[in-house]
Design an enzyme around this catalytic site. Structure first.
Site, PDB file in Angstrom:
ATOM      1  N   ALA A 292       0.788  -1.231   0.000  1.00 51.51           N
ATOM      2  CA  ALA A 292       0.000   0.000   0.000  1.00 51.51           C
ATOM      3  C   ALA A 292       0.819   1.280   0.000  1.00 51.51           C
ATOM      4  O   ALA A 292       0.292   2.351  -0.323  1.00 51.51           O
ATOM      5  CB  ALA A 292      -0.950   0.016   1.194  1.00 51.51           C
ATOM      6  N   GLY A 293       2.088   1.246   0.391  1.00 51.66           N
ATOM      7  CA  GLY A 293       2.844   2.495   0.481  1.00 51.66           C
ATOM      8  C   GLY A 293       3.115   3.125  -0.876  1.00 51.66           C
ATOM      9  O   GLY A 293       3.281   2.408  -1.861  1.00 51.66           O
ATOM     10  N   PRO A 294       3.099   4.464  -0.962  1.00 50.23           N
ATOM     11  CA  PRO A 294       2.899   5.427   0.133  1.00 50.23           C
ATOM     12  C   PRO A 294       1.438   5.791   0.402  1.00 50.23           C
ATOM     13  O   PRO A 294       1.165   6.646   1.232  1.00 50.23           O
ATOM     14  CB  PRO A 294       3.665   6.665  -0.356  1.00 50.23           C
ATOM     15  N   GLY A 296      -1.383   6.334  -2.131  1.00 51.28           N
ATOM     16  CA  GLY A 296      -2.277   6.960  -3.102  1.00 51.28           C
ATOM     17  C   GLY A 296      -3.389   6.035  -3.571  1.00 51.28           C
ATOM     18  O   GLY A 296      -4.578   6.385  -3.508  1.00 51.28           O
ATOM     19  N   ASP A 342       4.626  -8.026   6.121  1.00 49.58           N
ATOM     20  CA  ASP A 342       5.329  -8.522   4.939  1.00 49.58           C
ATOM     21  C   ASP A 342       4.320  -9.215   4.040  1.00 49.58           C
ATOM     22  O   ASP A 342       3.719 -10.228   4.432  1.00 49.58           O
ATOM     23  CB  ASP A 342       6.433  -9.486   5.364  1.00 49.58           C
ATOM     24  N   CYS A 412       4.660  -0.036 -11.927  1.00 50.99           N
ATOM     25  CA  CYS A 412       4.979   1.226 -12.599  1.00 50.99           C
ATOM     26  C   CYS A 412       6.202   0.994 -13.474  1.00 50.99           C
ATOM     27  O   CYS A 412       7.205   1.701 -13.387  1.00 50.99           O
ATOM     28  CB  CYS A 412       5.228   2.341 -11.597  1.00 50.99           C
TER      29      CYS A 412
END
Length: 475
Positions: A292-294, A296, A342, A412
């Site tokens: 989930a980080g960061p 958005g 994790d 990405c």
């Protein structure tokens, strides 16, 4: 004794103190941080800009100064490969033998000469003054001599001299002309599927300054509110996106400052929307963002889940990044939970969730518009380093979703080794899982290919090069 202290006695001329230019000094400091500390420009620049405004005051460092400093840093980083080739042709030694701070000053000067509308004499003069301040008078003379050679031709003239002909070496030609490492050119070309026009358009798009894109988080902000900002226009594809066409400072937008909206590329928004819109068999109550980080995508997913009465669990391995996720989700209109865990060894039971997003760690080569320095840091061997983790995370995601539920695998990066190769390998291990067509979950978005997975592109969609595969557990 320094060059500066010797100079008056050696020449007999009155010593003139170099003029300190806060804009170019700031740009130089940012480039040194990127080089010395492997920092990212988008993280280094904001505090440097704040410091400059506080030190110089609004009259000594205004919005135009900040814009110029930003252009100098990002422009230099984006065109570093091209400028290295040009500078190499103007010095009498290999670039690796030029001190890195000197090379940073030369690159800043080359960008002003070849990539901006700054008059050549002003570009050379300002860069030499910078060299006097940060390098000393002796090395400033070297900078002056090199930049005068650079100024003898414009960018097109230099490319004719330093780039090999396309017919002789297509990849090296494109690498020099468009300032990408050769191996990245080759990998992107493979992902596109061939053809000169497409790869040239993509590489050129990587070197363009991206617009700032905001997301109105459902139940907390509206696009109508964000469109009241100066030079704000609707997003192209996401119903929650608003673009700031003239840059602007997102932190000055009240909804962003309050966390009701955020800065989020439209490609990232589309990944979350596609998972939320994928057809589902059975209940739709428990959602998971496994990386989930960061925060958005998690913030958008949590808001969409709240509209349906569903709950999002946002999991992030790194504690400090889990804190960023919690900040992004604070104020969500429905229930959610953020944990530090994790994703390859999850604390939840298999088959718990109806929808799972796993946006895996990757090379990040789909976001070169925003992080241009990444192209120079990544190496081909990095693909082998990420591969086991990417497969492990997708394996856990497939184990975590119930029968009839859907997993969204996202990166990405458009590189085949991080996208289709990973999905294909895991589908072999999970015969009770199948790819479903992701394209209907992105209504109105053109140029999505033949499916069933989706690859977004900067030159086609104006987004980061996000990849998405939707996978349903069938048994």
């Amino acid at each position: 004794m320094s060059d500066t202290s010797r100079r008056p006695r050696r020449t007999g001329k009155p010593y003139r103190r170099p003029k300190k230019d806060p804009v170019r000094i700031l740009a130089f400091e940012a480039l040194r941080a990127v080089d010395e500390r492997d920092a990212y420009a988008n993280l280094v620049l904001p505090p440097l800009l704040r410091k400059a405004r506080e030190k110089e005051g609004p009259e000594g460092f205004d919005g135009r100064d900040a814009a110029l400093a930003t252009e100098l840093v990002y422009g230099t980083l984006r065109r570093q490969g091209t400028y290295d080739a040009v500078i190499s042709a103007c010095v009498d030694r290999p670039l690796r033998e030029v001190d890195p701070p000197v090379l940073d000053v030369l690159s800043l000067g080359a960008h002003q000469l070849l990539g901006t509308r700054i008059p050549p004499h002003a570009a050379v003069s300002a860069t030499v003054e910078l060299a006097r301040v940060v390098l000393g008078d002796g090395r400033a003379k070297f900078v002056n001599a090199v930049l005068r050679k650079v100024a003898q031709h414009d960018l097109d003239g230099w490319l004719e001299r330093v780039a090999p002909p396309y017919e002789d070496d297509p990849e090296d030609h494109l690498a020099v002309v468009h300032s990408h490492p050769r191996w990245v050119v080759s990998a992107l070309w493979d992902s596109l599927g061939g053809g000169r026009a497409g790869i040239e358009e993509l590489l050129a798009a990587d070197n363009e300054r991206p617009e700032v894109t905001l997301v109105a988080r459902p139940g907390r902000a509206t696009t109508a509110e964000l469109l009241d900002e100066d030079a704000a226009v609707p997003g192209r594809w996401s119903p929650y996106a608003v673009r700031l066409t003239e840059g602007g400072e997102p932190g000055a937008v009240p909804a962003v400052r309050e966390g009701r909206a955020g800065v989020q590329d439209e490609g990232s928004q589309l990944v979350a929307l596609a998972l939320a819109g994928a057809p589902l068999d059975g209940p739709d109550e428990k959602w998971l963002d496994a990386c989930a980080g960061p925060g958005g995508k998690a913030a958008l997913l949590a808001a969409l889940a709240a509209e349906r009465g569903a709950t999002l669990l946002a999991s992030e391995r790194q504690t400090h990044r889990a804190g960023l996720v919690a900040r992004a989700l604070h104020g969500n209109p429905g229930p959610y939970q953020v944990i530090a865990a994790d994703g390859t060894r999850p604390p939840w039971r298999p088959g718990t969730f109806d929808r799972v997003l796993v946006d895996v760690p990757c090379t990040g080569l789909g976001a070169l518009r925003r992080r241009p320095e990444a192209r120079w840091r990544r190496r081909p061997e990095d693909l082998d380093g990420f591969a086991p983790l990417q497969r492990a995370l997708l394996r856990t995601a497939l184990e975590s979703v119930r029968v009839g539920g859907v997993v969204g695998y996202a990166t990405c990066s458009p590189l085949l080794a991080e996208t289709r190769a990973v999905v294909a390998d895991l589908l072999k291990q999970f015969p009770d899982a199948e790819l479903i067509d992701a394209r209907p979950s992105l209504p109105g978005v053109p140029d999505l290919g033949t499916g069933p997975d989706v690859q977004l592109w900067p030159h086609l969609h104006g987004t980061d090069a996000m990849y998405l595969a939707l996978i349903r557990r069938t048994a």
